[in-house]
Design an enzyme around this catalytic site. Structure first.
Site, PDB file in Angstrom:
ATOM      1  N   ASN A   7       0.867  -1.187   0.000  1.00  0.00           N
ATOM      2  CA  ASN A   7       0.000   0.000   0.000  1.00  0.00           C
ATOM      3  C   ASN A   7       0.900   1.232   0.000  1.00  0.00           C
ATOM      4  O   ASN A   7       1.527   1.554   1.003  1.00  0.00           O
ATOM      5  CB  ASN A   7      -0.889  -0.036   1.257  1.00  0.00           C
ATOM      6  CG  ASN A   7      -1.695   1.239   1.429  1.00  0.00           C
ATOM      7  OD1 ASN A   7      -1.788   2.062   0.524  1.00  0.00           O
ATOM      8  ND2 ASN A   7      -2.280   1.403   2.607  1.00  0.00           N
ATOM      9  N   LYS A   9       0.130   4.325  -0.218  1.00  0.00           N
ATOM     10  CA  LYS A   9      -0.465   5.535   0.383  1.00  0.00           C
ATOM     11  C   LYS A   9      -0.160   6.736  -0.530  1.00  0.00           C
ATOM     12  O   LYS A   9      -0.094   6.562  -1.740  1.00  0.00           O
ATOM     13  CB  LYS A   9       0.036   5.722   1.818  1.00  0.00           C
ATOM     14  CG  LYS A   9      -0.102   4.435   2.642  1.00  0.00           C
ATOM     15  CD  LYS A   9       0.077   4.611   4.101  1.00  0.00           C
ATOM     16  CE  LYS A   9      -0.089   3.252   4.788  1.00  0.00           C
ATOM     17  NZ  LYS A   9      -0.082   3.321   6.223  1.00  0.00           N
ATOM     18  N   HIS A  88      -9.563   1.325   4.952  1.00  0.00           N
ATOM     19  CA  HIS A  88      -8.267   1.470   5.625  1.00  0.00           C
ATOM     20  C   HIS A  88      -8.441   2.425   6.812  1.00  0.00           C
ATOM     21  O   HIS A  88      -9.192   3.398   6.728  1.00  0.00           O
ATOM     22  CB  HIS A  88      -7.212   1.994   4.644  1.00  0.00           C
ATOM     23  CG  HIS A  88      -5.833   1.934   5.230  1.00  0.00           C
ATOM     24  ND1 HIS A  88      -5.378   2.870   6.128  1.00  0.00           N
ATOM     25  CD2 HIS A  88      -4.838   1.025   5.079  1.00  0.00           C
ATOM     26  CE1 HIS A  88      -4.145   2.540   6.498  1.00  0.00           C
ATOM     27  NE2 HIS A  88      -3.796   1.431   5.888  1.00  0.00           N
ATOM     28  N   GLU A 159      -5.689  -5.108  10.555  1.00  0.00           N
ATOM     29  CA  GLU A 159      -4.650  -4.102  10.749  1.00  0.00           C
ATOM     30  C   GLU A 159      -4.903  -3.358  12.061  1.00  0.00           C
ATOM     31  O   GLU A 159      -5.652  -2.362  12.081  1.00  0.00           O
ATOM     32  CB  GLU A 159      -4.658  -3.095   9.594  1.00  0.00           C
ATOM     33  CG  GLU A 159      -4.332  -3.706   8.254  1.00  0.00           C
ATOM     34  CD  GLU A 159      -3.688  -2.674   7.336  1.00  0.00           C
ATOM     35  OE1 GLU A 159      -2.525  -2.870   6.974  1.00  0.00           O
ATOM     36  OE2 GLU A 159      -4.335  -1.674   7.010  1.00  0.00           O
ATOM     37  N   GLY A 165       2.497   1.808  10.858  1.00  0.00           N
ATOM     38  CA  GLY A 165       3.503   2.866  10.744  1.00  0.00           C
ATOM     39  C   GLY A 165       4.283   3.128  12.019  1.00  0.00           C
ATOM     40  O   GLY A 165       4.993   4.129  12.122  1.00  0.00           O
ATOM     41  N   SER A 201       3.188  -2.661  10.341  1.00  0.00           N
ATOM     42  CA  SER A 201       4.644  -2.750  10.592  1.00  0.00           C
ATOM     43  C   SER A 201       5.251  -4.082  10.151  1.00  0.00           C
ATOM     44  O   SER A 201       6.163  -4.607  10.810  1.00  0.00           O
ATOM     45  CB  SER A 201       4.961  -2.468  12.058  1.00  0.00           C
ATOM     46  OG  SER A 201       4.640  -1.119  12.363  1.00  0.00           O
ATOM     47  N   GLY A 222       2.778  -1.444   4.287  1.00  0.00           N
ATOM     48  CA  GLY A 222       2.760  -0.011   3.985  1.00  0.00           C
ATOM     49  C   GLY A 222       4.172   0.505   3.773  1.00  0.00           C
ATOM     50  O   GLY A 222       4.766   0.359   2.700  1.00  0.00           O
ATOM     51  N   GLY A 223       4.758   1.086   4.816  1.00  0.00           N
ATOM     52  CA  GLY A 223       6.077   1.734   4.725  1.00  0.00           C
ATOM     53  C   GLY A 223       7.141   0.889   4.040  1.00  0.00           C
ATOM     54  O   GLY A 223       7.936   1.412   3.243  1.00  0.00           O
TER      55      GLY A 223
END
Ligand code: PGA
Length: 243
Positions: A7, A9, A88, A159, A165, A201, A222-223
Site C-alpha cells: 500500500n 499511500k 483502511h 490491521e 507505521g 509494521s 505499507g512503509g
C-alpha cells in the site's frame, strides 16, 4: 506462496513508480501472481505493464455522479486494477468512513469485478474490547442484513491501528488468535473460508515469522513496500515458504 500486497499511500512520483514497476517485473511470473501493489490513483495507468496485480487504495461507494474528486471502482478496474482497499484505518480516521459506507464501497468493488480488501482493526483505546470492535466491523457484511448481496471474491485485512507505521507489529500470538477469530466470524457470515491478511509494521525482518502464522493468508505492507528492494525481500520470504 501467501499473498503480498503493498500500500503506497500518498507516496511516489511518476518516474519512481515506472522504475519500481520495471524492477518488480523482473521477478518470477509465478511469484508475481501473488503480489499486488496499490499505487496512488494517478499513477495506475502508468503501471499498466505491471506483471503483478494493481490495486486501488479506495473507491467511492456509488457507481458515478456529482462527487468531485472521487474515483469509482469501475474507473479503477478500467485502469487495470484487480483489487481495491476499502476501510483502511486512515480513511476511517481522516475521511470519517463508517462501516456502512465501507460495506457499500465493497459492493461497488464487487460490481466492478474488483476484489475488495476490507481493512479492519482496533485502535489503541479499543484494545480491551478488540473482539467487539472487530465483530461490529465485520457484521456490516452479515447477509441477514443485506441478503441480496453475494461476494464472489473478497479479502479482509486485520490491521491493528496502533501497529500501523509504528514499527511495533502485533505479537505472533496476537496475530494468530485475532485472525483465527476473524476467519471464524467470516465463515459464519459467508459460509466459506475468506482470506485474511495481516497488516501493521510488516518488515523484511519480521515477514518470515508473520507469514508462517497458520491463520493468515498474506500480508499488507505499507512503509516497507516503498523501497522496492525491501518489498522484494518480503515477497521472496513468502515465495520461499512455498518450496
Ligand atoms: P505499515 O502500514 O506497514 O507502514 O505499518 C500498513 C498499512 O497501513 O496498510
Amino acid at each position: 506462496m501467501k499473498f503480498v500486497c503493498g500500500n503506497f499511500k500518498m507516496n511516489g512520483s511518476l518516474s519512481s513508480i515506472l522504475t519500481y514497476t520495471n524492477t518488480l517485473n523482473t521477478l518470477d511470473s509465478n511469484v508475481l501472481k501473488n503480489v499486488c501493489v496499490c499505487f496512488p490513483t494517478p499513477f495506475l495507468l502508468a503501471a499498466k505493464n505491471a506483471l503483478f496485480s494493481l490495486g486501488g487504495q479506495n473507491c467511492h461507494q456509488l457507481k458515478d455522479g456529482a462527487y468531485t474528486g472521487e474515483t469509482s471502482a469501475k474507473m479503477l478496474a478500467d485502469c487495470g486494477c484487480k483489487y481495491v482497499l476499502v476501510g483502511h484505518s486512515e480513511r476511517r480516521k481522516y475521511n470519517s468512513e463508517d462501516d456502512k459506507t465501507i460495506y457499500m464501497k465493497a459492493i461497488e468493488a464487487h460490481n466492478a469485478k474488483l476484489t475488495p480488501i476490507v481493512c479492519i482493526g482496533e485502535n489503541e483505546s479499543q484494545i480491551d474490547k478488540k473482539y467487539d470492535v472487530l465483530r461490529r466491523q465485520i457484521m456490516e457484511f452479515n447477509p441477514k442484513v443485506y441478503s441480496e448481496e453475494n461476494f464472489s471474491s473478497i479479502m479482509f485485512a486485520y490491521e491493528p491501528v496502533w501497529a500501523i507505521g509504528t514499527g511495533r507489529a502485533a505479537t505472533l500470538q496476537e496475530i494468530h488468535s485475532t485472525c483465527e477469530f476473524i476467519s471464524e466470524t467470516l465463515i459464519k457470515i459467508f459460509g466459506n473460508k475468506i482470506p485474511v491478511l495481516y497488516g501493521g509494521s510488516v518488515s523484511p525482518k519480521n515477514a518470515e515469522s508473520i507469514l508462517e502464522i497458520k491463520t493468515i493468508d498474506g500480508v499488507l505492507v505499507g512503509g516497507n513496500c516503498l523501497a522496492v528492494d525491501k518489498f522484494e525481500e518480503i515477497i521472496n520470504v513468502s515465495a520461499r515458504m512455498d518450496a
